[in-house]
Write a protein that holds these residues in place. Structure first.
Motif, PDB file in Angstrom:
ATOM      1  N   ARG A  90     -12.867 -13.850   2.170  1.00  0.00           N
ATOM      2  CA  ARG A  90     -12.738 -12.817   1.145  1.00  0.00           C
ATOM      3  C   ARG A  90     -11.304 -12.286   1.087  1.00  0.00           C
ATOM      4  O   ARG A  90     -10.766 -12.044  -0.007  1.00  0.00           O
ATOM      5  N   LEU A  91     -10.691 -12.107   2.251  1.00  0.00           N
ATOM      6  CA  LEU A  91      -9.303 -11.640   2.289  1.00  0.00           C
ATOM      7  C   LEU A  91      -8.367 -12.678   1.677  1.00  0.00           C
ATOM      8  O   LEU A  91      -7.480 -12.341   0.883  1.00  0.00           O
ATOM      9  N   VAL A 151      -6.378  -4.031  -0.110  1.00  0.00           N
ATOM     10  CA  VAL A 151      -5.734  -5.206   0.481  1.00  0.00           C
ATOM     11  C   VAL A 151      -4.233  -5.044   0.292  1.00  0.00           C
ATOM     12  O   VAL A 151      -3.775  -4.689  -0.797  1.00  0.00           O
ATOM     13  N   GLU A 184      -0.348  -6.998   1.315  1.00  0.00           N
ATOM     14  CA  GLU A 184       0.369  -8.150   1.865  1.00  0.00           C
ATOM     15  C   GLU A 184       1.778  -7.726   2.259  1.00  0.00           C
ATOM     16  O   GLU A 184       2.369  -6.845   1.646  1.00  0.00           O
ATOM     17  N   GLN A 229      -7.925 -12.678  -1.963  1.00  0.00           N
ATOM     18  CA  GLN A 229      -7.182 -11.549  -2.531  1.00  0.00           C
ATOM     19  C   GLN A 229      -5.671 -11.682  -2.344  1.00  0.00           C
ATOM     20  O   GLN A 229      -4.912 -10.835  -2.810  1.00  0.00           O
ATOM     21  N   GLN A 230      -5.215 -12.741  -1.671  1.00  0.00           N
ATOM     22  CA  GLN A 230      -3.803 -12.873  -1.329  1.00  0.00           C
ATOM     23  C   GLN A 230      -3.028 -13.585  -2.444  1.00  0.00           C
ATOM     24  O   GLN A 230      -2.652 -14.752  -2.330  1.00  0.00           O
ATOM     25  N   ALA A 231      -2.742 -12.852  -3.502  1.00  0.00           N
ATOM     26  CA  ALA A 231      -2.048 -13.430  -4.649  1.00  0.00           C
ATOM     27  C   ALA A 231      -0.622 -13.859  -4.297  1.00  0.00           C
ATOM     28  O   ALA A 231      -0.160 -14.932  -4.707  1.00  0.00           O
ATOM     29  N   ALA A 262      -6.835  -5.977   5.235  1.00  0.00           N
ATOM     30  CA  ALA A 262      -7.810  -5.368   4.325  1.00  0.00           C
ATOM     31  C   ALA A 262      -8.640  -4.355   5.080  1.00  0.00           C
ATOM     32  O   ALA A 262      -8.918  -4.517   6.280  1.00  0.00           O
TER      33      ALA A 262
END
Length: 291
Positions: free
Chosen positions: A156-157, A186, A188, A160-162, A174
C-alpha cells in the motif's frame, strides 16, 4: 510541494549495445537549516517540500516540543545558494517560533544536532536519554491489529510513492490508523528519518499527538533513530520492510514499542512486543481419505 525531482543528462550503458545519452529524473537533495527564534539548531540534507512538517516533527522527536500547538509559526528566510551557480535561495533556511512558555533548545543540544540523509540524528545515542525525555507512555497503549493488515502495508505504501516511481531514490513513511485501516499521510524524502519527521510533523500540526492506535510504516530498515522518533510521538507500532538494528530492538523493548521487520507479504519478523498482533488462524489440514 518544493523541488522534489530534477532532470539531468546521463549515459545509459548496456553490454552488447551502444551507449545511449538521455535525460534522467533524480531525487532532489538540498540542505535545510532549522532555526528556532533566529538561532541555528540543525542542518539536514532533505528533499524540499513539507519543510514546516519536517522541522516540527524534528522538534517533537528531540523532545523540544510535545505538540504542534507549541510551534507558533515557521517562515523561510534567506540562506546560502545551492548548486554550482551559487545563486541565493530563500527556501533552505526555516525559522521556527515557539509558543510563549516553551523552553528554547539549549546551546549544548544545538551543537549535537547535525543530520544527514544517511545516518539521521547524531548526538543522542542512548536509550536512557530517550526514556528520560519522552512525554508519552507506550507500555499501556492497548492497540491491537491483525497481522494480515501489517503484511499488506508495504504494498500500500509503495503504491503511494509517486516520486519514487520517477527517481527510484526516495524513502517513504506512512501513518496508518488501526481502527479504520486508513493511510492518514504519506511522505517521501531522500532521508528515511526526514520522511518520518514529516509524518510526525503533519500529525503534530493536526493536533493528533500522542499517536495512539497508529502504525508507522517505513520503506527501508528500522534504525535506532526511527524507533526513537516513533517513541517520542507516542506511536505504538513500527513496521519496516527491512531489518532493524540491535539498538533499535533494545529501545523498542524498553519503551514498549511493537517493532516489526522484514515485512514482505505473507511474512514478517516481530522483534519486540508481539502481544499487539492478532495472529492469523491456521486451520488443520483435512485427513487424507484411505484407499
Amino acid at each position: 510541494m518544493g523541488r522534489i525531482v530534477t532532470r539531468h543528462p546521463v549515459t545509459r550503458v548496456r553490454l552488447g549495445s551502444e551507449p545511449v545519452r538521455r535525460a534522467d529524473t533524480l531525487a532532489v537533495e538540498e540542505p535545510l537549516e532549522v532555526r528556532v527564534h533566529g538561532t541555528p539548531l540543525a542542518v539536514t540534507m532533505r528533499t524540499p517540500g513539507h519543510d514546516a512538517e519536517l522541522a516540527t516533527g524534528f522538534l517533537v522527536s528531540e523532545g523540544v516540543v510535545a505538540s504542534g500547538a507549541e510551534v507558533l509559526g515557521a517562515i523561510h528566510c534567506g540562506g546560502p545558494g545551492t548548486g554550482l551557480s551559487g545563486e541565493p535561495n530563500t527556501y533552505n533556511v526555516l525559522d521556527l517560533t515557539l509558543a510563549p512558555g516553551v523552553a528554547l533548545p539549549s546551546s549544548d543540544i544545538a551543537r549535537n544536532f547535525y543530520t544527514t540523509s544517511s545516518c539521521g540524528v547524531c548526538g543522542k545515542a542512548s536509550i536512557e536519554a530517550i526514556e528520560t525525555i519522552s512525554r508519552f507512555e507506550l507500555h499501556d497503549d492497548e492497540t491491537e491489529l491483525d497481522a494480515e493488515m501489517i503484511a499488506r502495508l508495504p504494498e500500500r505504501l509503495r503504491a503511494q510513492q509517486a516520486a519514487f516511481d520517477k527517481t527510484g531514490g526516495l524513502h517513504a513513511a506512512a501513518l496508518v490508523d488501526v481502527a479504520s485501516g486508513e493511510m492518514l499521510v504519506v511522505r517521501e524524502d531522500v532521508g528515511r528519518h526526514n520522511a518520518v519527521d514529516k509524518v510526525i510533523g503533519w500529525a503534530a500540526q493536526q493536533g493528533r499527538l500522542p499517536l495512539r492506535g497508529t502504525v508507522l510504516q517505513v520503506s527501508g530498515r528500522a534504525s535506532f533513530e526511527l524507533v526513537q522518533k516513533a517513541v517520542m510521538a507516542g506511536i505504538p507500532v513500527l513496521s519496516a520492510v527491512s531489518a532493524p538494528s540491535s539498538l533499535a530492538v533494545e529501545l523498542a523493548v524498553e519503551a514498549g514499542l511493537t517493532l516489526i521487520g522484514f515485512v514482505r507479504d505473507p511474512s514478517m519478523v516481530v522483534y519486540a512486543h508481539p502481544h499487539r498482533l492478532r495472529m492469523p488462524c491456521v486451520g488443520r489440514a483435512a485427513p487424507r481419505a484411505r484407499a
